[in-house]
Design a protein around this motif. Structure first.
Motif, PDB file in Angstrom:
ATOM      1  N   ASN A   1       0.931  -1.004   0.031  1.00  0.00           N
ATOM      2  CA  ASN A   1      -0.012  -0.114   0.002  1.00  0.00           C
ATOM      3  C   ASN A   1       0.835   1.164   0.016  1.00  0.00           C
ATOM      4  OD1 ASN A   1      -2.137  -1.733   0.112  1.00  0.00           O
ATOM      5  ND2 ASN A   1      -2.237  -1.393   2.245  1.00  0.00           N
ATOM      6  N   ILE A   2       1.635   1.348  -0.905  1.00  0.00           N
ATOM      7  CA  ILE A   2       2.705   2.384  -1.197  1.00  0.00           C
ATOM      8  C   ILE A   2       2.399   2.968  -2.545  1.00  0.00           C
ATOM      9  CG2 ILE A   2       4.938   3.443  -1.380  1.00  0.00           C
ATOM     10  CD1 ILE A   2       5.515   1.487   1.010  1.00  0.00           C
ATOM     11  N   GLY A   3       2.338   3.938  -2.864  1.00  0.00           N
ATOM     12  CA  GLY A   3       2.087   4.617  -4.375  1.00  0.00           C
ATOM     13  C   GLY A   3       2.520   6.000  -4.357  1.00  0.00           C
ATOM     14  N   ALA A   4       2.321   6.624  -5.669  1.00  0.00           N
ATOM     15  CA  ALA A   4       2.823   7.850  -5.875  1.00  0.00           C
ATOM     16  C   ALA A   4       2.061   8.950  -4.712  1.00  0.00           C
ATOM     17  CB  ALA A   4       2.453   8.296  -7.179  1.00  0.00           C
ATOM     18  N   ILE A   5       0.954   8.699  -4.669  1.00  0.00           N
ATOM     19  CA  ILE A   5       0.177   9.616  -3.573  1.00  0.00           C
ATOM     20  C   ILE A   5       0.682   9.626  -2.556  1.00  0.00           C
ATOM     21  CG2 ILE A   5      -2.095  10.094  -2.588  1.00  0.00           C
ATOM     22  CD1 ILE A   5      -3.390   8.793  -5.098  1.00  0.00           C
ATOM     23  N   ASN A   6       1.298   8.775  -1.975  1.00  0.00           N
ATOM     24  CA  ASN A   6       1.980   8.444  -0.586  1.00  0.00           C
ATOM     25  C   ASN A   6       3.331   9.288  -0.402  1.00  0.00           C
ATOM     26  OD1 ASN A   6       0.819   5.515  -0.982  1.00  0.00           O
ATOM     27  ND2 ASN A   6       0.144   6.038   1.097  1.00  0.00           N
ATOM     28  N   ILE A   7       4.039   9.214  -1.578  1.00  0.00           N
ATOM     29  CA  ILE A   7       5.251   9.890  -1.737  1.00  0.00           C
ATOM     30  C   ILE A   7       5.040  11.364  -1.638  1.00  0.00           C
ATOM     31  CG2 ILE A   7       7.162  10.452  -3.226  1.00  0.00           C
ATOM     32  CD1 ILE A   7       6.874   7.489  -4.055  1.00  0.00           C
ATOM     33  N   ASP A   8       3.885  11.836  -2.289  1.00  0.00           N
ATOM     34  CA  ASP A   8       3.495  13.227  -2.399  1.00  0.00           C
ATOM     35  C   ASP A   8       3.023  13.713  -1.158  1.00  0.00           C
ATOM     36  OD1 ASP A   8       3.874  13.063  -5.051  1.00  0.00           O
ATOM     37  OD2 ASP A   8       1.708  13.042  -5.755  1.00  0.00           O
ATOM     38  N   LEU A   9       2.399  12.975  -0.315  1.00  0.00           N
ATOM     39  CA  LEU A   9       2.075  13.282   0.982  1.00  0.00           C
ATOM     40  C   LEU A   9       3.219  13.188   1.864  1.00  0.00           C
ATOM     41  CD1 LEU A   9      -1.001  11.106   1.333  1.00  0.00           C
ATOM     42  CD2 LEU A   9      -1.202  13.609   1.519  1.00  0.00           C
ATOM     43  N   ALA A  10       4.299  12.649   1.536  1.00  0.00           N
ATOM     44  CA  ALA A  10       5.437  12.618   2.527  1.00  0.00           C
ATOM     45  C   ALA A  10       6.085  13.901   2.447  1.00  0.00           C
ATOM     46  CB  ALA A  10       6.424  11.185   2.190  1.00  0.00           C
ATOM     47  N   ILE A  11       6.217  14.284   1.143  1.00  0.00           N
ATOM     48  CA  ILE A  11       6.772  15.440   0.779  1.00  0.00           C
ATOM     49  C   ILE A  11       6.131  16.663   1.403  1.00  0.00           C
ATOM     50  CG2 ILE A  11       7.286  17.279  -1.173  1.00  0.00           C
ATOM     51  CD1 ILE A  11       7.722  14.940  -3.003  1.00  0.00           C
ATOM     52  N   VAL A  12       4.589  16.605   1.508  1.00  0.00           N
ATOM     53  CA  VAL A  12       3.910  17.777   2.241  1.00  0.00           C
ATOM     54  C   VAL A  12       4.478  17.721   3.532  1.00  0.00           C
ATOM     55  CG1 VAL A  12       1.907  18.490   3.038  1.00  0.00           C
ATOM     56  CG2 VAL A  12       2.285  17.635   0.575  1.00  0.00           C
ATOM     57  N   SER A  13       4.429  16.476   4.127  1.00  0.00           N
ATOM     58  CA  SER A  13       4.834  16.459   5.664  1.00  0.00           C
ATOM     59  C   SER A  13       6.394  17.131   5.944  1.00  0.00           C
ATOM     60  CB  SER A  13       4.727  15.085   6.247  1.00  0.00           C
ATOM     61  OG  SER A  13       5.131  14.716   7.551  1.00  0.00           O
ATOM     62  N   HIS A  14       7.142  16.538   5.066  1.00  0.00           N
ATOM     63  CA  HIS A  14       8.724  16.846   5.195  1.00  0.00           C
ATOM     64  C   HIS A  14       8.911  18.488   5.201  1.00  0.00           C
ATOM     65  CE1 HIS A  14      12.559  15.129   5.650  1.00  0.00           C
ATOM     66  NE2 HIS A  14      13.087  15.912   4.698  1.00  0.00           N
ATOM     67  N   ILE A  15       8.106  19.058   4.160  1.00  0.00           N
ATOM     68  CA  ILE A  15       8.425  20.482   4.082  1.00  0.00           C
ATOM     69  C   ILE A  15       7.633  21.120   5.254  1.00  0.00           C
ATOM     70  CG2 ILE A  15       7.795  22.508   2.662  1.00  0.00           C
ATOM     71  CD1 ILE A  15       9.836  20.623   1.718  1.00  0.00           C
ATOM     72  N   GLN A  16       6.679  20.654   5.594  1.00  0.00           N
ATOM     73  CA  GLN A  16       5.971  21.518   6.835  1.00  0.00           C
ATOM     74  C   GLN A  16       6.854  21.307   7.958  1.00  0.00           C
ATOM     75  OE1 GLN A  16       1.644  20.529   7.510  1.00  0.00           O
ATOM     76  NE2 GLN A  16       2.259  20.711   9.619  1.00  0.00           N
ATOM     77  N   SER A  17       7.387  20.024   8.185  1.00  0.00           N
ATOM     78  CA  SER A  17       8.414  19.927   9.332  1.00  0.00           C
ATOM     79  C   SER A  17       9.573  20.800   9.281  1.00  0.00           C
ATOM     80  CB  SER A  17       8.500  18.373   9.466  1.00  0.00           C
ATOM     81  OG  SER A  17       9.600  18.074  10.583  1.00  0.00           O
ATOM     82  N   LYS A  18      10.176  20.920   8.046  1.00  0.00           N
ATOM     83  CA  LYS A  18      11.424  21.572   7.913  1.00  0.00           C
ATOM     84  C   LYS A  18      11.181  23.146   7.918  1.00  0.00           C
ATOM     85  CE  LYS A  18      15.501  21.666   4.735  1.00  0.00           C
ATOM     86  NZ  LYS A  18      16.408  21.220   5.876  1.00  0.00           N
ATOM     87  N   TYR A  19      10.049  23.403   7.106  1.00  0.00           N
ATOM     88  CA  TYR A  19      10.014  25.035   7.020  1.00  0.00           C
ATOM     89  C   TYR A  19       8.775  25.580   7.902  1.00  0.00           C
ATOM     90  CZ  TYR A  19      13.457  24.626   3.209  1.00  0.00           C
ATOM     91  OH  TYR A  19      14.264  24.499   2.538  1.00  0.00           O
ATOM     92  N   GLY A  20       7.948  24.816   8.318  1.00  0.00           N
ATOM     93  CA  GLY A  20       6.774  25.414   9.230  1.00  0.00           C
ATOM     94  C   GLY A  20       5.828  25.619   8.195  1.00  0.00           C
TER      95      GLY A  20
END
Length: 325
Positions: free
Chosen positions: A173-192
């Motif tokens: 259950n891993i696809g391109a959408i999961n990867i996009d969500l991970a980028i959203v979370s990563h940017i929020q954590s790094k840059y607020g």
């Protein structure tokens, strides 16, 4: 009675329909907007026209490659089939439809129900890796064993194929959408700053790479968490590297697990033939080098593979259809 043959890829992100002798006749998001009142639910729009609004909700009836809302999925498929066959109302409709190779009997039954409720009189369910292999331009007579990995929008199919179809395989259950969500979370954590999925997709497609690089950057706009105001930030390839690698490492580990669990003879021949990657998630830069380093076997990336074309090829060979389905 005239016959129409359709090849349907009803995925988590979009639905593609190929009509025999006509080519791709529909490419729409797998989305439906509905109006919900106290006593009823009414469909408002499908696909590209489906949007949110007052008392209007946007529903994705396909998640992780399988049907999660039978009524909405059936309504969506019925509408899409109607659109592409409206010129031949008295024709018999047959269809080949792709499904994840790990789909359960219950999952398959939902696809059958949706199809037969959409005026389709005969249905073949095709495991995605079978269709993808043919869509890559590879015939089942070209090898003894090979590994195919389809990184789709909502899930990833990993399978060992032989000349008789799928030998072993499963869906994660891993696809391109999961990867996009991970980028959203990563940017929020790094840059607020919270960015949209569309912005995350742009970052992945334009500067995303599994090979460390800080040479590429892209400016995106999101909402600053503390102030609630719009803010533009400049993101580099390094900034999203960890978010990308987290998921692709899981895929690499899953490929290794499938191979090591197979019979030794199958393992040897499959490793010698190599691994073919396809699907939306295979378009990331550096995938071949990243996977070759971790799997230690040949890796091929087929970015242009189309599932519907593979099913159309399969339908032309009755003996192959009987053998691999």
């Amino acid at each position: 009675m005239a016959k129409i043959r359709l090849f349907i890829d009803m995925g988590s992100y979009k639905t593609v329909i190929y009509r025999d002798k006509m080519g791709v006749v529909l490419n729409e998001p797998s989305k439906v907007s509905v109006r919900k009142d106290e006593d009823s639910t009414q469909v408002v729009a499908y696909g590209q026209k489906a949007t949110k609004g007052d008392n209007i909700y946007l529903i994705s009836p396909i998640m992780e490659g399988v049907i999660v809302d039978e009524n909405i999925a059936t309504a969506m498929l019925r509408e899409y089939v109607r659109r592409v066959t409206s010129d031949s109302s008295n024709s018999r409709i047959e269809a080949f439809m792709s499904i994840p190779c790990g789909a359960s009997a219950q999952d398959k039954e939902k696809f059958y129900t949706a199809a037969y409720s959409s005026n389709i009189s005969k249905l073949w369910l095709v495991p995605a890796p079978v269709a993808d292999l043919l869509g890559c331009g590879i015939g089942f007579e070209d090898f003894e064993y090979c590994v195919l990995v389809d990184i789709g929008s909502g899930c990833t199919d990993i399978a060992i194929l032989s000349q008789n179809g799928i030998t072993e395989g499963f869906t994660i259950n891993i696809g391109a959408i999961n990867i996009d969500l991970a980028i959203v979370s990563h940017i929020q954590s790094k840059y607020g700053v919270k960015i949209s999925l569309t912005a995350a997709l742009s970052l992945k497609e334009q500067i995303g790479s599994l090979i460390p690089s800080g040479s590429k950057n892209l400016s995106v706009t999101g909402i600053e968490i503390r102030s609630g105001e719009r803010k533009t930030i400049t993101v580099t390839g390094f900034d999203i590297l960890d978010a990308l690698r987290e998921y692709y490492q899981v895929i690499a580990d899953s490929v290794s697990s499938l191979l090591t669990a197979s019979e030794y003879q199958v393992y040897q021949k499959a490793c010698a033939q190599g691994v073919i990657f396809c699907g939306n998630g295979s378009k990331i830069e550096g995938l071949k080098e990243y996977m070759q380093e971790r799997l230690r076997i040949p890796v091929y990336v087929a970015n242009g593979a189309r599932t519907v074309y593979g099913m159309q090829k399969l339908s032309q060979d009755k003996n192959l259809t009987k053998k691999v389905l």
